[in-house]
Design a protein around this motif. Sequence first.
Motif, PDB file in Angstrom:
ATOM      1  N   ALA A   4       0.830  -1.209   0.000  1.00 61.89           N
ATOM      2  CA  ALA A   4       0.000   0.000   0.000  1.00 61.89           C
ATOM      3  C   ALA A   4       0.867   1.263   0.000  1.00 61.89           C
ATOM      4  CB  ALA A   4      -0.937   0.001   1.207  1.00 61.89           C
ATOM      5  N   GLU A   5       1.948   1.249   0.763  1.00 62.94           N
ATOM      6  CA  GLU A   5       2.852   2.402   0.805  1.00 62.94           C
ATOM      7  C   GLU A   5       3.559   2.574  -0.541  1.00 62.94           C
ATOM      8  OE1 GLU A   5       3.990   2.228   5.562  1.00 62.94           O
ATOM      9  OE2 GLU A   5       5.240   1.162   4.107  1.00 62.94           O
ATOM     10  N   LEU A   6       3.924   1.469  -1.183  1.00 59.08           N
ATOM     11  CA  LEU A   6       4.563   1.531  -2.492  1.00 59.08           C
ATOM     12  C   LEU A   6       3.604   2.123  -3.526  1.00 59.08           C
ATOM     13  CD1 LEU A   6       6.943   0.913  -4.370  1.00 59.08           C
ATOM     14  CD2 LEU A   6       6.004  -1.384  -4.653  1.00 59.08           C
ATOM     15  N   ILE A   7       2.363   1.694  -3.507  1.00 58.46           N
ATOM     16  CA  ILE A   7       1.363   2.210  -4.443  1.00 58.46           C
ATOM     17  C   ILE A   7       1.196   3.709  -4.257  1.00 58.46           C
ATOM     18  CG2 ILE A   7      -1.109   2.179  -5.014  1.00 58.46           C
ATOM     19  CD1 ILE A   7      -0.997  -0.869  -4.474  1.00 58.46           C
ATOM     20  N   THR A   8       1.092   4.157  -3.019  1.00 66.78           N
ATOM     21  CA  THR A   8       0.940   5.584  -2.731  1.00 66.78           C
ATOM     22  C   THR A   8       2.171   6.364  -3.188  1.00 66.78           C
ATOM     23  OG1 THR A   8      -0.488   5.087  -0.848  1.00 66.78           O
ATOM     24  CG2 THR A   8       0.497   7.279  -0.922  1.00 66.78           C
ATOM     25  N   ALA A   9       3.359   5.830  -2.927  1.00 65.30           N
ATOM     26  CA  ALA A   9       4.592   6.512  -3.315  1.00 65.30           C
ATOM     27  C   ALA A   9       4.716   6.616  -4.835  1.00 65.30           C
ATOM     28  CB  ALA A   9       5.804   5.785  -2.735  1.00 65.30           C
TER      29      ALA A   9
END
Length: 91
Positions: A4-9
């Motif tokens: 989820a953090e990778l997608i947001t980044a």
Amino acid sequence: MNKAELITAVQTHSGLTNKKEVEAVLESLSAVITESLKAGDDVTLFGLGKFSAQAKPERQGRNPKTGESLTIAASNVAKFTAAKALKDALN
């Protein structure tokens, strides 16, 4: 960093507005890399590194609990080699 953090980044960095599109791209990238490695091809992402499949031969090992000798089956493993640009960026 989790998924989820990778997608947001990636969404923030790329300027894309839809998280579902970013997620689909990341899942497609993963699938393409996996299929290529299964087929015996290497995948090079310039500036990041190279993914390759490496064959590990059958070998002898020991059961740590009993000390008994056992045969470890041959297998293929994924290998990642970082590009020089990535190594330089980290140091």
